[in-house]
Design a protein around this motif. Structure first.
Motif, PDB file in Angstrom:
ATOM      1  N   PRO A  18      28.107  39.668  28.927  1.00 27.08           N
ATOM      2  CA  PRO A  18      27.933  38.808  30.112  1.00 27.08           C
ATOM      3  C   PRO A  18      29.010  39.113  31.153  1.00 27.08           C
ATOM      4  CG  PRO A  18      27.890  37.522  28.080  1.00 27.08           C
ATOM      5  CD  PRO A  18      28.362  38.888  27.705  1.00 27.08           C
ATOM      6  N   ASN A  19      28.629  39.038  32.403  1.00 25.40           N
ATOM      7  CA  ASN A  19      29.622  39.191  33.465  1.00 25.40           C
ATOM      8  C   ASN A  19      30.603  38.024  33.430  1.00 25.40           C
ATOM      9  OD1 ASN A  19      28.344  41.480  34.286  1.00 25.40           O
ATOM     10  ND2 ASN A  19      27.617  40.669  36.239  1.00 25.40           N
ATOM     11  N   PRO A  20      31.900  38.288  33.487  1.00 26.76           N
ATOM     12  CA  PRO A  20      32.864  37.180  33.520  1.00 26.76           C
ATOM     13  C   PRO A  20      32.826  36.461  34.860  1.00 26.76           C
ATOM     14  CG  PRO A  20      33.987  39.289  33.777  1.00 26.76           C
ATOM     15  CD  PRO A  20      32.550  39.611  33.510  1.00 26.76           C
ATOM     16  N   GLU A  21      33.271  35.217  34.856  1.00 23.27           N
ATOM     17  CA  GLU A  21      33.327  34.424  36.079  1.00 23.27           C
ATOM     18  C   GLU A  21      34.738  33.886  36.257  1.00 23.27           C
ATOM     19  OE1 GLU A  21      30.381  31.415  36.173  1.00 23.27           O
ATOM     20  OE2 GLU A  21      28.690  32.789  35.878  1.00 23.27           O
ATOM     21  N   PRO A  22      35.270  33.967  37.465  1.00 25.41           N
ATOM     22  CA  PRO A  22      36.656  33.519  37.671  1.00 25.41           C
ATOM     23  C   PRO A  22      36.791  32.004  37.664  1.00 25.41           C
ATOM     24  CG  PRO A  22      35.668  34.216  39.755  1.00 25.41           C
ATOM     25  CD  PRO A  22      34.662  34.520  38.678  1.00 25.41           C
ATOM     26  N   GLY A  23      37.764  31.534  36.916  1.00 24.63           N
ATOM     27  CA  GLY A  23      38.122  30.128  36.960  1.00 24.63           C
ATOM     28  C   GLY A  23      39.252  29.919  37.954  1.00 24.63           C
ATOM     29  N   GLU A  24      39.853  28.761  37.905  1.00 32.10           N
ATOM     30  CA  GLU A  24      40.951  28.462  38.832  1.00 32.10           C
ATOM     31  C   GLU A  24      42.105  29.442  38.621  1.00 32.10           C
ATOM     32  OE1 GLU A  24      43.803  24.727  40.241  1.00 32.10           O
ATOM     33  OE2 GLU A  24      42.281  24.455  38.664  1.00 32.10           O
ATOM     34  N   GLY A  25      42.550  30.075  39.687  1.00 30.18           N
ATOM     35  CA  GLY A  25      43.662  31.014  39.621  1.00 30.18           C
ATOM     36  C   GLY A  25      43.293  32.410  39.175  1.00 30.18           C
ATOM     37  N   ASP A  26      42.010  32.647  38.896  1.00 25.74           N
ATOM     38  CA  ASP A  26      41.565  33.951  38.393  1.00 25.74           C
ATOM     39  C   ASP A  26      40.999  34.828  39.510  1.00 25.74           C
ATOM     40  OD1 ASP A  26      42.202  33.223  35.806  1.00 25.74           O
ATOM     41  OD2 ASP A  26      40.149  32.592  35.304  1.00 25.74           O
ATOM     42  N   VAL A  27      40.950  36.120  39.218  1.00 25.69           N
ATOM     43  CA  VAL A  27      40.353  37.095  40.121  1.00 25.69           C
ATOM     44  C   VAL A  27      39.382  37.958  39.324  1.00 25.69           C
ATOM     45  CG1 VAL A  27      40.795  39.087  41.617  1.00 25.69           C
ATOM     46  CG2 VAL A  27      42.357  37.137  41.645  1.00 25.69           C
ATOM     47  N   LEU A  28      38.173  38.134  39.842  1.00 29.96           N
ATOM     48  CA  LEU A  28      37.171  39.006  39.235  1.00 29.96           C
ATOM     49  C   LEU A  28      37.209  40.351  39.950  1.00 29.96           C
ATOM     50  CD1 LEU A  28      34.743  39.441  37.298  1.00 29.96           C
ATOM     51  CD2 LEU A  28      33.274  38.574  39.141  1.00 29.96           C
ATOM     52  N   VAL A  29      37.369  41.411  39.165  1.00 23.69           N
ATOM     53  CA  VAL A  29      37.530  42.758  39.722  1.00 23.69           C
ATOM     54  C   VAL A  29      36.485  43.689  39.132  1.00 23.69           C
ATOM     55  CG1 VAL A  29      39.056  44.787  39.712  1.00 23.69           C
ATOM     56  CG2 VAL A  29      39.984  42.522  40.224  1.00 23.69           C
ATOM     57  N   TYR A  58      44.358  50.893  35.055  1.00 21.16           N
ATOM     58  CA  TYR A  58      43.132  50.766  35.831  1.00 21.16           C
ATOM     59  C   TYR A  58      43.380  50.260  37.245  1.00 21.16           C
ATOM     60  CZ  TYR A  58      43.322  45.697  35.390  1.00 21.16           C
ATOM     61  OH  TYR A  58      43.704  44.396  35.481  1.00 21.16           O
ATOM     62  N   SER A  59      42.361  50.474  38.073  1.00 22.64           N
ATOM     63  CA  SER A  59      42.324  49.882  39.414  1.00 22.64           C
ATOM     64  C   SER A  59      40.904  49.391  39.663  1.00 22.64           C
ATOM     65  CB  SER A  59      42.713  50.905  40.478  1.00 22.64           C
ATOM     66  OG  SER A  59      41.726  51.914  40.577  1.00 22.64           O
ATOM     67  N   GLY A  60      40.747  48.547  40.673  1.00 22.79           N
ATOM     68  CA  GLY A  60      39.421  48.038  40.970  1.00 22.79           C
ATOM     69  C   GLY A  60      39.360  47.347  42.314  1.00 22.79           C
ATOM     70  N   ARG A  61      38.182  46.821  42.614  1.00 21.36           N
ATOM     71  CA  ARG A  61      37.969  46.104  43.860  1.00 21.36           C
ATOM     72  C   ARG A  61      37.654  44.645  43.555  1.00 21.36           C
ATOM     73  NH1 ARG A  61      37.775  48.288  48.460  1.00 21.36           N
ATOM     74  NH2 ARG A  61      37.223  50.355  47.635  1.00 21.36           N
ATOM     75  N   VAL A  62      38.295  43.742  44.288  1.00 20.47           N
ATOM     76  CA  VAL A  62      38.090  42.314  44.082  1.00 20.47           C
ATOM     77  C   VAL A  62      36.656  41.941  44.467  1.00 20.47           C
ATOM     78  CG1 VAL A  62      38.782  39.995  44.787  1.00 20.47           C
ATOM     79  CG2 VAL A  62      40.522  41.778  44.446  1.00 20.47           C
ATOM     80  N   VAL A  63      35.976  41.290  43.524  1.00 21.36           N
ATOM     81  CA  VAL A  63      34.596  40.833  43.738  1.00 21.36           C
ATOM     82  C   VAL A  63      34.556  39.351  44.099  1.00 21.36           C
ATOM     83  CG1 VAL A  63      32.347  40.522  42.634  1.00 21.36           C
ATOM     84  CG2 VAL A  63      33.690  42.593  42.179  1.00 21.36           C
ATOM     85  N   ALA A  64      35.411  38.578  43.462  1.00 20.25           N
ATOM     86  CA  ALA A  64      35.452  37.137  43.720  1.00 20.25           C
ATOM     87  C   ALA A  64      36.810  36.592  43.285  1.00 20.25           C
ATOM     88  CB  ALA A  64      34.325  36.421  42.967  1.00 20.25           C
ATOM     89  N   VAL A  65      37.213  35.488  43.885  1.00 18.84           N
ATOM     90  CA  VAL A  65      38.472  34.839  43.505  1.00 18.84           C
ATOM     91  C   VAL A  65      38.200  33.376  43.183  1.00 18.84           C
ATOM     92  CG1 VAL A  65      39.877  36.393  44.900  1.00 18.84           C
ATOM     93  CG2 VAL A  65      39.070  34.264  45.899  1.00 18.84           C
ATOM     94  N   GLY A  66      38.955  32.835  42.237  1.00 21.46           N
ATOM     95  CA  GLY A  66      38.823  31.434  41.867  1.00 21.46           C
ATOM     96  C   GLY A  66      39.614  30.535  42.797  1.00 21.46           C
ATOM     97  N   LEU A  77      41.452  46.223  47.325  1.00 20.64           N
ATOM     98  CA  LEU A  77      41.679  47.178  46.249  1.00 20.64           C
ATOM     99  C   LEU A  77      42.963  46.793  45.532  1.00 20.64           C
ATOM    100  CD1 LEU A  77      40.370  49.779  45.100  1.00 20.64           C
ATOM    101  CD2 LEU A  77      41.967  51.086  46.508  1.00 20.64           C
ATOM    102  N   VAL A  78      42.910  46.769  44.198  1.00 17.76           N
ATOM    103  CA  VAL A  78      44.067  46.331  43.414  1.00 17.76           C
ATOM    104  C   VAL A  78      44.296  47.275  42.225  1.00 17.76           C
ATOM    105  CG1 VAL A  78      43.853  43.900  44.019  1.00 17.76           C
ATOM    106  CG2 VAL A  78      42.636  44.783  42.014  1.00 17.76           C
TER     107      VAL A  78
END
Length: 338
Positions: A18-29, A58-66, A77-78
């Motif tokens: 399953p795709n993870p989902e950001p909670g409070e304070g989280d970042v989805l990359v 690793y590196s990635g691109r931010v998709v969503a932020v909590g 980019l992070v």
């Protein structure tokens, strides 16, 4: 999402998760590039462990932020930060975070399409490319090794082992004004030739020549610093024969067992006043700003270090290449090559 699961030794499979989902304070990359570390390759060859996740370069691109996340936004980019100081141990409380007793790791599960972690585990890299960002964590290992080896301008340095970490110590040392002699097997030609391309002054092959004799003819007093990236039981005794009086041996190589023996002329070590330092870059977050600058200024050239690139469905091939072939440098896997 696609996620890699490992059963060691020698098995890796892509599973649907399953795709993870950001909670409070989280970042989805979305993970764009993830490097295969030497520890990953060694584990793939010889460790015993049931199904689990891996990946920490690793590196990635931010998709969503909590909720509550500041300083990062969708599209940024992070680079993934491998470890942070705990902030609570005696060293951290005294301001010596480099010697943190309990660094906080992010979990090592970056061989996947998406990753969700607290925002503190991501470092913005607006001026770098994804491959460069994925090199930041291993680059901090090389940076700390050079620092622990007390390398400075004019130092005569011997590097034992020209894998990706060792290779990155060469331009760092050369930029400081050091001279670097490399010890690396002749069969791994791509690596020792890369060492020369990146400024190594000499390369000697332990499988073809007496490297102690050759180096001590070149440096009659011995080396100021010997950097060891191979197994300590092999590299440290050799390093002790190559060091000048008062010289420093810094090592990152690991044995992968709680106890390992080595044969060392301890009286020679004692009377030559040698210094032995175990180098450990954790918590590596302290070095990320400087690592980003080295990559931005092309002191470390990612295009030359990354030799192979694979999409997620080719991860088995990528690991077999990294673990068993001598003709590779840094191998990366990621969405960039799907």
């Amino acid at each position: 999402m696609k996620a890699a699961f490992f059963k060691l030794p020698g098995r890796v499979e892509i599973w649907d998760e399953p795709n993870p989902e950001p909670g409070e304070g989280d970042v989805l990359v979305q993970v764009l590039a993830c490097g295969i570390c030497g520890t990953d390759a060694e584990a793939f060859r010889s460790h015993q462990r049931d199904w689990h996740r891996r990946g920490h370069e690793y590196s990635g691109r931010v998709v969503a932020v909590g909720d509550g996340v500041k300083g990062l936004k969708e599209g940024d980019l992070v680079a993934g930060i491998g470890s942070l100081p705990c902030g609570e141990c005696r060293s951290c409380r005294s301001g010596d975070e480099r010697c943190c007793d309990h660094p906080r790791g992010f979990g090592s599960d970056a061989f996947a399409e998406f990753l969700c972690k607290p925002a503190s585990f991501f470092f913005p890299i607006p001026d770098l490319r994804p491959e460069e960002g994925a090199l930041m964590e291993p680059l901090t290992v090389a940076m700390d090794l050079v620092r622990d080896g007390a390398v400075r301008g004019g130092s005569q340095v011997v590097l034992i082992g020209a894998g990706p970490i060792g290779l990155m110590t060469i331009p760092i040392g050369k930029a400081m004004g050091a001279k670097v002699t490399v010890v690396h097997p002749s069969q791994s030609e791509r690596r020792w030739r890369q060492a020369l391309d990146w400024g190594a002054d000499f390369v000697f092959h332990p499988d073809r020549e007496d490297v102690v004799d050759r180096i001590l003819k070149l440096l009659p007093d011995g080396a100021d610093t010997v950097l060891v990236t191979i197994k300590p039981s092999v590299g440290i005794p050799l390093a002790a024969r190559l060091c000048r009086v008062g010289g420093t041996i810094a090592f990152i190589g690991m044995e992968w067992r709680r106890e390992a023996s080595l044969t060392l002329d301890i009286d020679r070590f004692h009377f030559r006043k040698l210094r032995l330092v175990g180098s450990n870059h954790n918590p590596c977050s302290l070095l990320y700003p400087d690592a980003a600058e080295l990559l931005k200024k092309k002191v470390i050239k990612a295009d030359e270090l990354v030799s192979h690139r694979f999409g997620w469905n080719e991860i088995d091939r990528a690991f077999r290449l990294s673990a068993y072939e001598k003709g590779c440098l840094k191998v990366m896997v990621g969405t960039l090559w799907d």
